[in-house]
Scaffold this motif. Structure first.
Motif: not given
Ligand SMILES: [Zn+2]
Ligand SMILES: [Zn+2]
Ligand SMILES: [Zn+2]
Lengths: 603, 603
Positions: B304-309, B412-418
Motif C-alpha cells: 500500500l502507499a501514502s503519497a510519499r512512501k 489505498a485500501l478499500l474497506n470493504s466489499t463482500n
C-alpha cells in the motif's frame, strides 16, 4: 484364570460374588473373640458348607475365608507363623466346594494398620504383608484375587501392587466409604476409581459401608470417570444391635430391588457384604440373571488425583495448569530451603500455588548436593497432605522418582521420560507399576531435534513404548520442549507445530514449560502471553507456569472463553470480578474517552 | 496494438524508444517562445525527419510530437481549440515515418498544473484534459500511449485513468525525480512503482531528471518492489548553459555505458530524454541489441502507499496494523467532531495513531446525518497530508468511497466489499479503476455464515471475482469477521479457522477487527490479547486495532519475535527500551524473588 477370560465373561454377563462369610460363621457359632480364619484349619466343613450354600443359590464366584488372613491380623491371634498355611487351606476348601460349579476368588482384606506417615508401617512393609498372602493364595490355585473393604487408598495400592507381583491372574478391588462419601482417609469415589484404574485392576468398586442406597451414588460417580468394569458388594443395610445381636435391616427382596439400578449404572459384578446371606444372594442372582451388562462408554479425558480428589484434564474442561514454582533453578532462597530440607517451605509454596490457581504441583528438587531420594520422599509425603491437588514428580533421578512414588496417595504425573532407551523403559515401568501418568520429552540420545516432525517421531516412539507396556493413552503427555526465542528464534514455531502434530497424529495430551520462551528478553510477560495463547490454541493441554505470574492467568482464562472451554465465559467473569483491581490500560483508555466525551458535552 | 502483443515483445527483447524531440526541434530552429507542437501543423517535414532519424538508428518506438499537446498547455499559446487537430496530425506524421519500420507511441506530458488542493484544477478536470488528448491520439491510430515526465503522482493517476478509458491499447508511464530521489510532490521510487503498477500500466519507469547515474538507483529500487516491466529514458546528463545555449554533458558513448547496468537491473525499455540525439540513440540501440531482458522475480508481498512512501505487507516483514480509532461507533466526542466536519481533529487522530505505531489509517465516518461523500473527500485530502501512512476507506457508501478515492495520492485500501453481488462488483471495479487494494468481508445476502468453510466459500467468490476483474492477488484481503465471544462464543474458533483456510486455500492476505471479540466482557484487553496472538499465528496479516491500547502492541511485538518476523528480536528489544516504564507484574515478581533471596542471605 487369565485376565482376558474374566474380561470376556464380563462383557457377556453380570457376574455374582457370594455374600458375607463372617455373618454366616457367626450363625455357625463363631464368637467375636475368635479368629474367623482359624476355621480353615479346624472347622473346614463349616467353611465348605457356607461356600456350598452360596454356590447352590447360583453365585458365580465364591471368596476364600481369608479376609483377615494377613500376617498383621493373624499375629493378633498368635497365628502369624501360620499365615501361609491358613491361606492355602482356605483355597483348598473353596476349590473343593466350587469344583465344576464356580470360580474361587482369594479374599484379601485390610491389615487394620495405616501406612506411614499416618501409621508406623512403611509402604514396603505393608506391601510385603500383602505379597505373602497373595502368593499363598495364588500358589494354592485361586482363579482371581479380590482385595476388599479397603479404607485407605495407599494400603489398597500396596495390596494391588503385591497381588500383581505375586502372579498374573485377575485382580478385583473394592473400597468402603464413610457416610460423607469418602474413604476413611478421604478419597472420594472418583479418586478411588482413578487410582485403582491406574493400578490396572481388572474390576474396581465399592463394598460394605452404608447399604445399597449409597452404593447407587458411588457407582454412578465412578462410572462417570472410568470405563473399567465395576463391582459392588453392599451390606444388607445398616447393622443394628437388637437384644445384643447384630441385625441388618434389609430383607433379601429389598436388596434385590437395587440390582437393576446398579447394573444400569454400570455394575458388572454384584455380591453381598456384611449381613448378606444365601437368601439375599438367591434374590440378587435371579435378578442379575435377567439383565445384560450395559455397554461402557469410552472415557476420553485424562485424570490425575490427589489423595482425595480427581482432576479431569480434557477438551471440554477449563485448562489445567502445572504450578512450576517449586524448582530451584534461578531461585536462591528456594535453593537454600531445599538444601536445608525445609519441607515446610515447600508445603507453603505448594499451597500458595494452589491458591493462585495451579491445578497440579510440580516438585523439582534439582539441587546438586542433595540426597534427592530422601528429600523427595519426605516432600511428597508432606506436600500431598498440604494441598488437594495432584503432584508431578520432576526429576531425572529415577531412584528419587520411585521413592516419591511410594509416598503418593493419588495418581501422580511423572515428569519426565524421553526418547533415550534407558530413561524410556525405567520411567514407563514405574508409571505402569505405581499407576502414574507420564510426561515424555521429545529428545533422545542425539538431543532435541530442530524440526517438529523429528520431535514427533520421538513422541511416537514414547507413545508406542508406553502403550506396549500397558499404559492408557490418556495417561501419556508429550512435552515438545520450549527453547528460548532469544537464542533459537526459529524453533518457537517448530515447538507449536510439534504440538499440533502430536495432537493430530498421536492423540495424546501435551505439556509445555511455556515461560522458558522469553528467557533473556525484556518484558518477558509480553512474550510469554503471546506464546501461551498460541500454544493453547495449538492444543497445549497442561502449561507449566509460575502461577504467581498474573499475566499467565489473563491468557488462560481468556483462551478458555475463546476456545469454548469456559461456557458463556462464566468462569472468566467470576475470575474478573475477583481480580477487579487489575484493570487494564484498555479500560483506562475507554474511561478517558468517556470523560473526554462528557467534557465536550459540557462545553 | 494489443497489450498482450507488447508483453510478448518485452519478454523476448529490450525495446528502445527514441530520444529527445524538443532538443532536435531547437536544433532545427524552434525558439523557446514557440509552441513545439504547432510544428505538427506547419512544419510537418521537420517533425517527420526527426522521427526518421531515430528510426534509422534502430529505435523500435518513436513518440509523437505531442508532449505539450494538452488543452491547458496549448491554451497558453492560444491553441486550445486546436488540441485534437494537433494530436491527430502528430500521429499521422509519426505513422508516415514509422510505416513498416517501428511503432508509434502517443506522447502525453504533464499539464503544468497541480491537482486540487495543491492547485485549482479538480481531479476530474485534469482527467478530462488527458482524456481529450488520449482520445485524439488513439483515434488517430497510435500503437501505444506513453505518459511521461510526470512529477505529481496524482496527475499521473488522472492521466493513466484517462488513457485507459480512452482506448484499450498499451500504456507506459514514467515520472521524473528530483535530486532527493523523490518526485516534485514527494513520492519515492517505490511509491511511484507501487501506484503505477496498481493503475495497471503496462510499463512503468523514470525519465528526464538527473541523468543515468540516478536512474540506476531508481530502477534498482523500483525493481525491488514490482515485477512490472520497467522503462527508463535518461537525459544526456545535466544541462549547462554554455554561451547562452543549453548543452548536455554526456556523450553518446558515455550514455551507452549505462545501458548494460540498467538492463541488468530490470529495464525493459530504454530511450532518451532531454539532450539525447540520434547519435546517443544509435549507441543505446546497439548496446541493447546485445542483451536479453532479465527474468522478473515474482514479488510475493503486498503493498500500500501514502503519497510519499510504500508500505510492504509480507510474511518476512514485521506485522503491519490498521489504526481503527477514526470510527464514530461508541465515541461520542469523535461523533460530534465528524458531524461538525472538523477534519482537523481527524488529522490529529490520524497522526497520533501513526505515532502510536499504526501503519495504515482507517477512515470510518459512519454518522447517519452526514453528507458522507463530501466529508470523506475532504478527510482524505487532509489526512493524507498529515501522515506518511496509507489510508483505508471504510464505508458502505460507495459514492463516498469513490469521492475519497479521487483524493487518494498513494495506494489505498478499500474497506470493504463482500459477497453480495452489487457490493462485490461496485467495489472491485473501483479498486481496479483507481488502483486500490480491497478488503472482502465473508458475508453475503444471507448474512455471516457460522462455519469457517462457508465463510471461505464467500472469500473464494470474492477472490475469483477480483482476479477476473484484473486485480492482483496481492491486493486482495479477506476479513473473516470477528463476532463477540460473549454473545457467540462458538464462532471465535470458526473465525480463526477461516483465516487458516483462506491463507492455505486462497493464498491472499487477511484482515481482522480483533478487538470486537471482547465486546461486553470485563477486562477486555485480556481476551483481546489472547485472541490477537492466536489470530496472528493463524495467519492474520493486518489486525485492525485501536493503536492507543498498549496491550495490542505487547502482543504484536512479541508475536513478531515468536514467528520470526522480527529477526533476533531487534525491534522488540528496541521497543521495550522505549516502553521501559510498563514493566509487567512478572518483572515485579522476579524482583521480589530476588529481594527475598538477598534478604535470606543477610540472615
Ligand atoms: Zn462388610
Ligand atoms: Zn527530459
Ligand atoms: Zn523528454
Amino acid at each position: 484364570m487369565k485376565k482376558s477370560d474374566l474380561k470376556q465373561m464380563l462383557e457377556k454377563k453380570v457376574l455374582t460374588f457370594d455374600g458375607a462369610m463372617g455373618t454366616m460363621l457367626q450363625r455357625m457359632g463363631l464368637s467375636t473373640s475368635e479368629c474367623p480364619e482359624i476355621y480353615n484349619l479346624h472347622n473346614r466343613e463349616i467353611v465348605k458348607s457356607i461356600h456350598q450354600q452360596y454356590l447352590e443359590v447360583g453365585c458365580h464366584i465364591i471368596q476364600t475365608n481369608t479376609f483377615g488372613a494377613n500376617k498383621i491380623k493373624l499375629q493378633q491371634y498368635g497365628l502369624g507363623d501360620k499365615t501361609e498355611e491358613i491361606n492355602r487351606q482356605a483355597v483348598l476348601i473353596a476349590k473343593e466346594a466350587a469344583y465344576g460349579k464356580g470360580l474361587v476368588a482369594g479374599d484379601i482384606g485390610p491389615t487394620g494398620k495405616f501406612v506411614y506417615p499416618l501409621g508406623e508401617y512403611s509402604f514396603e512393609e505393608i506391601y510385603q504383608i500383602f505379597f505373602q498372602q497373595a502368593k499363598a493364595l495364588i500358589e494354592a490355585g485361586v482363579d482371581l484375587i479380590n482385595i476388599e473393604t479397603m479404607s485407605d487408598i495407599k494400603e489398597a495400592k500396596a495390596a494391588v501392587m503385591a497381588v500383581k507381583d505375586a502372579g498374573d491372574i485377575p485382580v478385583t478391588c473394592t473400597m468402603t466409604f464413610q457416610e460423607n462419601m469418602r474413604t476413611l482417609t478421604g478419597a472420594d469415589p472418583e479418586t478411588v476409581a482413578t487410582v485403582l484404574e491406574s493400578l490396572g485392576v481388572d474390576v474396581l468398586g465399592v463394598n460394605c459401608g452404608f447399604g445399597p442406597d449409597m452404593m447407587i451414588d458411588i457407582i454412578k460417580r465412578m462410572s462417570q470417570v472410568t470405563d473399567s468394569f465395576l463391582m459392588v458388594q453392599p451390606n444388607a443395610g445398616l447393622p443394628k444391635l437388637v437384644d445384643g445381636e447384630t441385625i441388618f435391616d434389609l430383607s433379601p427382596e429389598k436388596m434385590a430391588g437395587y440390582v437393576e439400578g446398579l447394573i444400569q449404572l454400570g455394575a458388572n459384578i454384584i455380591g453381598g457384604c456384611c449381613g448378606t446371606t444365601p437368601e439375599h444372594l438367591q434374590q440378587i442372582v435371579d435378578k442379575a440373571a435377567e439383565m445384560k451388562p450395559v455397554q461402557k462408554k469410552k472415557i476420553s479425558f485424562s485424570k490425575l488425583a490427589s489423595a482425595r480428589k480427581t482432576l479431569i484434564i480434557g477438551d471440554t474442561y477449563e485448562t489445567r495448569t502445572i504450578g512450576g514454582y517449586i524448582n530451584p533453578t534461578g531461585k536462591k532462597y528456594l535453593t537454600e530451603m531445599i538444601k536445608s530440607e525445609n519441607t515446610s517451605v515447600l508445603c507453603q509454596e505448594a499451597a500458595k500455588q494452589v491458591e493462585a490457581g495451579a491445578h497440579i504441583i510440580n516438585i523439582n528438587l534439582g539441587v546438586d548436593t542433595l540426597d534427592e531420594s530422601k528429600v523427595m520422599k519426605n516432600a511428597v509425603l508432606e506436600i500431598q497432605r498440604s494441598i488437594d491437588a495432584p503432584i508431578a514428580l520432576d526429576t531425572v533421578n529415577y531412584h528419587a522418582m520411585e521413592e516419591g512414588l511410594k509416598g503418593v496417595e493419588g495418581k501422580a504425573l511423572l515428569n519426565s521420560t524421553n526418547g533415550k532407551e534407558d530413561a524410556l523403559h525405567q520411567v514407563l515401568d514405574m508409571a505402569k507399576r505405581y499407576g502414574a501418568a507420564v510426561v515424555g520429552l521429545t529428545l533422545d540420545e542425539k538431543g532435541i531435534p530442530q524440526k517438529a516432525e523429528d520431535r514427533v517421531r520421538i513422541a511416537e516412539k514414547i507413545v508406542t513404548a508406553a502403550l506396549d507396556k500397558g499404559l492408557r493413552k490418556e495417561d501419556i503427555y508429550i512435552d515438545t520442549l520450549v527453547l528460548t526465542a532469544g537464542a533459537q528464534q526459529d524453533l518457537a514455531l517448530e515447538c507449536l507445530k510439534a504440538i499440533r502434530l502430536v495432537k493430530k497424529e498421536l492423540g495424546v495430551k501435551t505439556v509445555l514449560g511455556v515461560e522458558n520462551i522469553s528467557h533473556g528478553l525484556p518484558n518477558r510477560s509480553y512474550v510469554n502471553n503471546a506464546f501461551l495463547a498460541m500454544a493453547l490454541q495449538a492444543g497445549l493441554d497442561l502449561p507449566i507456569i509460575n502461577p504467581y505470574h498474573h499475566n499467565n492467568w489473563t491468557v488462560i482464562k481468556s483462551t478458555d472463553v475463546l476456545v469454548g472451554k469456559d461456557k458463556n465465559a462464566k468462569a472468566y467473569i467470576q475470575w474478573s470480578n475477583i481480580n477487579k483491581n487489575t484493570a487494564s490500560k484498555e479500560e483506562i483508555e475507554e474511561t478517558k474517552e468517556k470523560e473526554k466525551a462528557s467534557e465536550a458535552e459540557k462545553l
